[in-house]
Design an enzyme around this catalytic site. Structure first.
Site, PDB file in Angstrom:
ATOM      1  N   ASN A  77      -6.023   1.398   0.277  1.00 24.61           N
ATOM      2  CA  ASN A  77      -5.534   2.171  -0.878  1.00 24.61           C
ATOM      3  C   ASN A  77      -5.324   3.641  -0.518  1.00 24.61           C
ATOM      4  O   ASN A  77      -5.762   4.538  -1.231  1.00 24.61           O
ATOM      5  CB  ASN A  77      -6.516   2.063  -2.050  1.00 24.61           C
ATOM      6  CG  ASN A  77      -6.747   0.627  -2.467  1.00 24.61           C
ATOM      7  OD1 ASN A  77      -5.797  -0.139  -2.620  1.00 24.61           O
ATOM      8  ND2 ASN A  77      -7.998   0.240  -2.625  1.00 24.61           N
ATOM      9  N   ARG A 130      -3.217  11.024   4.444  1.00 21.90           N
ATOM     10  CA  ARG A 130      -4.641  11.110   4.086  1.00 21.90           C
ATOM     11  C   ARG A 130      -5.508  10.376   5.100  1.00 21.90           C
ATOM     12  O   ARG A 130      -6.612  10.825   5.437  1.00 21.90           O
ATOM     13  CB  ARG A 130      -4.885  10.520   2.687  1.00 21.90           C
ATOM     14  CG  ARG A 130      -4.498  11.448   1.544  1.00 21.90           C
ATOM     15  CD  ARG A 130      -5.252  11.087   0.272  1.00 21.90           C
ATOM     16  NE  ARG A 130      -6.652  11.492   0.351  1.00 21.90           N
ATOM     17  CZ  ARG A 130      -7.692  10.668   0.238  1.00 21.90           C
ATOM     18  NH1 ARG A 130      -7.514   9.376   0.081  1.00 21.90           N
ATOM     19  NH2 ARG A 130      -8.921  11.129   0.306  1.00 21.90           N
ATOM     20  N   ARG A 162     -14.982   4.362   0.704  1.00 21.57           N
ATOM     21  CA  ARG A 162     -14.876   3.836   2.066  1.00 21.57           C
ATOM     22  C   ARG A 162     -16.059   4.244   2.947  1.00 21.57           C
ATOM     23  O   ARG A 162     -16.326   3.604   3.966  1.00 21.57           O
ATOM     24  CB  ARG A 162     -13.563   4.290   2.705  1.00 21.57           C
ATOM     25  CG  ARG A 162     -12.328   3.939   1.870  1.00 21.57           C
ATOM     26  CD  ARG A 162     -11.084   4.668   2.354  1.00 21.57           C
ATOM     27  NE  ARG A 162      -9.989   4.583   1.408  1.00 21.57           N
ATOM     28  CZ  ARG A 162      -9.809   5.412   0.375  1.00 21.57           C
ATOM     29  NH1 ARG A 162     -10.664   6.408   0.183  1.00 21.57           N
ATOM     30  NH2 ARG A 162      -8.787   5.262  -0.440  1.00 21.57           N
ATOM     31  N   LYS A 175      -6.793  -8.413   4.809  1.00 24.64           N
ATOM     32  CA  LYS A 175      -5.809  -7.475   5.363  1.00 24.64           C
ATOM     33  C   LYS A 175      -6.425  -6.567   6.427  1.00 24.64           C
ATOM     34  O   LYS A 175      -5.860  -6.376   7.508  1.00 24.64           O
ATOM     35  CB  LYS A 175      -5.199  -6.635   4.248  1.00 24.64           C
ATOM     36  CG  LYS A 175      -4.084  -5.702   4.711  1.00 24.64           C
ATOM     37  CD  LYS A 175      -4.487  -4.253   4.554  1.00 24.64           C
ATOM     38  CE  LYS A 175      -3.410  -3.307   5.032  1.00 24.64           C
ATOM     39  NZ  LYS A 175      -3.817  -1.903   4.874  1.00 24.64           N
ATOM     40  N   PRO A 181      -0.707  -9.062   9.313  1.00 23.15           N
ATOM     41  CA  PRO A 181      -1.273  -8.360   8.151  1.00 23.15           C
ATOM     42  C   PRO A 181      -0.257  -8.238   7.016  1.00 23.15           C
ATOM     43  O   PRO A 181       0.923  -7.957   7.255  1.00 23.15           O
ATOM     44  CB  PRO A 181      -1.623  -6.974   8.710  1.00 23.15           C
ATOM     45  CG  PRO A 181      -1.689  -7.162  10.192  1.00 23.15           C
ATOM     46  CD  PRO A 181      -0.705  -8.226  10.523  1.00 23.15           C
ATOM     47  N   ASP A 211       0.337  -6.231   3.477  1.00 22.87           N
ATOM     48  CA  ASP A 211      -0.006  -5.227   2.477  1.00 22.87           C
ATOM     49  C   ASP A 211       1.073  -5.235   1.403  1.00 22.87           C
ATOM     50  O   ASP A 211       1.864  -6.179   1.310  1.00 22.87           O
ATOM     51  CB  ASP A 211      -0.162  -3.852   3.126  1.00 22.87           C
ATOM     52  CG  ASP A 211       1.154  -3.317   3.682  1.00 22.87           C
ATOM     53  OD1 ASP A 211       2.170  -4.050   3.683  1.00 22.87           O
ATOM     54  OD2 ASP A 211       1.177  -2.151   4.122  1.00 22.87           O
TER      55      ASP A 211
END
Length: 280
Positions: free
Chosen positions: A125, A130, A175, A217, A234, A236
């Site tokens: 997310n 970032r 996280r 993922k 993967p 997403d």
């Protein structure tokens, strides 16, 4: 392919099927920064280097032949013939052929497994800018300082002794708890990353999913980018949209043994062509 030492750097040639921007800035690694001259500066396996391409000559500053043989030959996956693989997977579907032609210089980096695991935990997310910031702060706060002032990625041993509160300077939010759990389980041996290189794929995925916050993922990304399981695919948000719109009715298995390479072509192509998904 030959490697020549040149006064503090090495020259590798010929280098084919590699575009540095497509490979280093496509969302598989988060420690490379493009410089004004088009080169990329980054840190991998505790080595801080600058890499650039001039036609089929690749230059790596702050490296020698031993580094090439022990790190960079594997890191840039020079043992695989990407031209041949691209031909093979282009026959699977016309859109995949177009995606492969759009970014033929993408390679799957062979990253350090624990670093890949952590960076993809951070990626949840999140956006690339970032993610890079959090990873940089993690290295600056807890990694070994290198001779040029850059920082290595911290070890599982170092991070296993931390608490989520210790990671507050990272501004990683929820996280942080996942990172500490990952470090503790990897360092203790409860999660065996090296085992994940060769065991059955579902078993490898399950091994990684023992870690709090690691779902399918993140496990697939770790297997593809950290353990070079190139059958990994993967999925997403971008890939869900791409599969639904561009490859309806197809699954990861339809892309064969090089599904992970196909995934990178599709992922990059989809991100660069958002107009394909405009509702009309």
């Amino acid at each position: 392919m030959e490697c020549t030492e040149l006064n503090g750097k090495i020259k590798i040639s010929p280098v084919r099927d590699l575009d540095l921007a497509q490979t280093l800035d496509c969302g598989q690694s988060f420690r490379w920064i493009q410089q004004h001259d088009g080169s990329f500066k980054g840190v991998a396996y505790g080595k801080s280097v600058t890499v650039r391409l001039e036609n089929e000559d690749m230059y790596i500053e702050n490296a020698d032949k031993a580094d090439f043989e022990n790190i960079w030959y594997n890191y840039f996956d020079f043992m695989l013939d990407y031209g041949k693989i691209r031909e093979e997977i282009s026959a699977i579907h016309p859109v995949l052929r177009e995606a492969a032609r759009y970014a033929p210089g993408i390679r799957i980096l062979r990253q350090e497994p624990y670093e890949a695991l952590c960076t993809f935990i951070i990626s949840q997310n999140n956006n690339i800018k970032r993610i890079k910031g959090i990873v940089q702060r993690l290295c600056e706060n807890f990694g070994e300082k290198l001779s040029d002032g850059e920082f290595a990625f911290p070890t599982a041993e170092k991070m296993s002794k931390l608490t989520p509160d210790d990671l507050a300077p990272l501004r990683a939010g929820f996280r942080s708890r996942y990172l500490v759990d990952a470090a503790q389980k990897v360092y203790s041996g409860e999660v065996n990353l090296e085992k994940c290189r060769t065991c059955d794929y579902e078993q490898a995925r399950g091994e990684l999913m023992k870690i709090t916050g690691v779902g399918v993922k993140v496990a697939d990304c770790t297997l593809l980018f950290g353990l070079h399981r190139i059958e990994a695919f993967p999925v997403d948000v971008w890939m869900k949209r791409a599969m639904a719109k561009l490859f309806p009715g197809m699954t990861a298995e339809d892309f064969g043994e090089y599904a992970g390479i196909a995934q990178q072509y599709i992922f990059h192509y989809s991100r660069m062509h958002p107009e394909l998904f405009d509702e009309k």
